[in-house]
Design a protein around this motif. Structure first.
Motif, PDB file in Angstrom:
ATOM      1  N   LEU A  23      -3.691  -4.202   5.273  1.00  0.00           N
ATOM      2  CA  LEU A  23      -4.951  -3.468   5.321  1.00  0.00           C
ATOM      3  C   LEU A  23      -4.727  -2.037   5.809  1.00  0.00           C
ATOM      4  O   LEU A  23      -5.308  -1.077   5.263  1.00  0.00           O
ATOM      5  N   THR A  24      -3.881  -1.876   6.799  1.00  0.00           N
ATOM      6  CA  THR A  24      -3.569  -0.550   7.322  1.00  0.00           C
ATOM      7  C   THR A  24      -2.909   0.301   6.262  1.00  0.00           C
ATOM      8  O   THR A  24      -3.200   1.508   6.091  1.00  0.00           O
ATOM      9  N   LYS A  25      -1.996  -0.290   5.505  1.00  0.00           N
ATOM     10  CA  LYS A  25      -1.288   0.434   4.433  1.00  0.00           C
ATOM     11  C   LYS A  25      -2.257   0.881   3.352  1.00  0.00           C
ATOM     12  O   LYS A  25      -2.175   2.012   2.841  1.00  0.00           O
ATOM     13  N   MET A  26      -3.234   0.000   3.014  1.00  0.00           N
ATOM     14  CA  MET A  26      -4.229   0.345   1.990  1.00  0.00           C
ATOM     15  C   MET A  26      -5.119   1.512   2.478  1.00  0.00           C
ATOM     16  O   MET A  26      -5.448   2.411   1.692  1.00  0.00           O
ATOM     17  N   ILE A  27      -5.477   1.534   3.707  1.00  0.00           N
ATOM     18  CA  ILE A  27      -6.302   2.615   4.251  1.00  0.00           C
ATOM     19  C   ILE A  27      -5.560   3.941   4.227  1.00  0.00           C
ATOM     20  O   ILE A  27      -6.100   4.992   3.865  1.00  0.00           O
ATOM     21  N   GLU A  28      -4.275   3.866   4.614  1.00  0.00           N
ATOM     22  CA  GLU A  28      -3.462   5.087   4.613  1.00  0.00           C
ATOM     23  C   GLU A  28      -3.307   5.663   3.219  1.00  0.00           C
ATOM     24  O   GLU A  28      -3.359   6.882   3.018  1.00  0.00           O
ATOM     25  N   GLU A  29      -3.125   4.805   2.231  1.00  0.00           N
ATOM     26  CA  GLU A  29      -2.942   5.277   0.845  1.00  0.00           C
ATOM     27  C   GLU A  29      -4.256   5.850   0.291  1.00  0.00           C
ATOM     28  O   GLU A  29      -4.246   6.814  -0.488  1.00  0.00           O
ATOM     29  N   SER A  30      -5.385   5.286   0.706  1.00  0.00           N
ATOM     30  CA  SER A  30      -6.669   5.806   0.210  1.00  0.00           C
ATOM     31  C   SER A  30      -7.016   7.161   0.805  1.00  0.00           C
ATOM     32  O   SER A  30      -7.808   7.933   0.241  1.00  0.00           O
ATOM     33  N   ASP A  31      -6.426   7.505   1.941  1.00  0.00           N
ATOM     34  CA  ASP A  31      -6.707   8.776   2.592  1.00  0.00           C
ATOM     35  C   ASP A  31      -5.888   9.922   2.005  1.00  0.00           C
ATOM     36  O   ASP A  31      -6.144  11.095   2.304  1.00  0.00           O
ATOM     37  N   LYS A  32      -4.930   9.596   1.235  1.00  0.00           N
ATOM     38  CA  LYS A  32      -4.062  10.658   0.658  1.00  0.00           C
ATOM     39  C   LYS A  32      -4.761  11.379  -0.476  1.00  0.00           C
ATOM     40  O   LYS A  32      -5.536  10.799  -1.210  1.00  0.00           O
TER      41      LYS A  32
END
Length: 283
Positions: free
Chosen positions: A274-283
């Protein structure tokens, strides 16, 4: 009427049956905690000792000791005497439920055995409760420990899961014969021999109040049952048990810990994704 039996065993048998007593109940009335002495006479192993004859004379005045020794005369001194004994025993039965065992067995050293009744034997026990042949067919042994001396013990195999977790299926209980129904204490575990079968339950004794036992299981999924006193044949107080299924509580505990650790890892993995998905969406 003549009762000129040639041997002591037959004469003793007639005296005991004439008083409406079992050999064990007769022994108890003589003040013996066990019935070995009387059974040895009934089985023609021993002649009655002076002490036994003296105790009979003291306890049962209407018994004709001369007939008991020689076979001459009549078993009882007079009919009114035996009627008094019978009436006394009948009054006892009206006041209390007779719960003493009918038969016992002894080993080669004349010590009382612990009879073992497995599930199959227990199923036929109520209808053979005073069948000497049936009793002798069952395995029996002696435990040379003071806890098992001075009383009549019997082993019964537990059937089913109604007493779990206290007693598991196929475990064994060692139970002591109860002398008096008044001594049956609420909440303790007993083997109750009924006309319909043998059960191991916690008992609430309500014989005096309403002529019933209340039988309770330790397994909460089983309902409470009541039995009337005319259904009760014998009662045995459970004193010890033996089980071949000890379980593995440590293994169960480790399995529980392992399951928790796996769930924790799964949770941490989902958090990471979930953390990885959030980080990728912020890029």
């Amino acid at each position: 009427m003549s009762y000129n039996y040639n041997d002591y065993s037959k004469r003793f048998e007639l005296i005991i049956s004439g008083m409406n007593l079992s050999p064990l109940a007769f022994s108890r009335k003589l003040g013996y905690s066990r019935a070995d002495k009387i059974y040895n006479v009934l089985n023609a192993k021993n002649k009655p000792s002076f002490d036994i004859l003296s105790d009979i004379t003291r306890k049962f005045e209407s018994v004709n000791i001369n007939w008991l020794l020689t076979g001459e005369g009549e078993p009882f001194k007079n009919l009114s005497g035996i009627d008094q004994i019978k009436n006394h025993n009948d009054n006892d039965r009206l006041q209390k439920v007779q719960v003493l065992p009918r038969c016992i067995t002894v080993d080669s050293n004349e010590r009382e055995n612990i009879l073992m009744l497995d599930v199959r034997a227990a199923a036929g026990y109520p209808e053979n409760i005073d069948n000497v042949h049936f009793i002798k067919q069952q395995p029996a042994f002696n435990i040379p420990r003071p806890e098992f001396q001075g009383a009549t013990f019997r082993g019964f195999q537990v059937s089913g899961d109604s007493m779990e977790p206290t007693l598991s299926n196929n475990s064994w209980v060692f139970a002591m014969a109860v002398d008096d129904s008044d001594l049956i204490k609420d909440g303790l575990v007993y083997v109750v021999v009924l006309k319909t079968g043998v059960v191991v339950k916690r008992v609430l004794n309500r014989l005096k109040e309403r002529g019933q036992f209340i039988l309770k299981s330790d397994n909460a999924s089983y309902s409470v049952k009541t039995v009337n006193q005319d259904e009760i044949l014998e009662v045995w107080a459970v004193k010890a048990f033996m089980s071949f299924d000890l379980g593995n509580r440590s293994a169960d505990l480790y399995q529980m810990i392992n399951n928790l650790e796996i769930k924790q890892l799964d949770f941490e993995n989902k958090i990471h994704q979930l953390t990885k998905m959030i980080e990728e969406s912020d890029k």
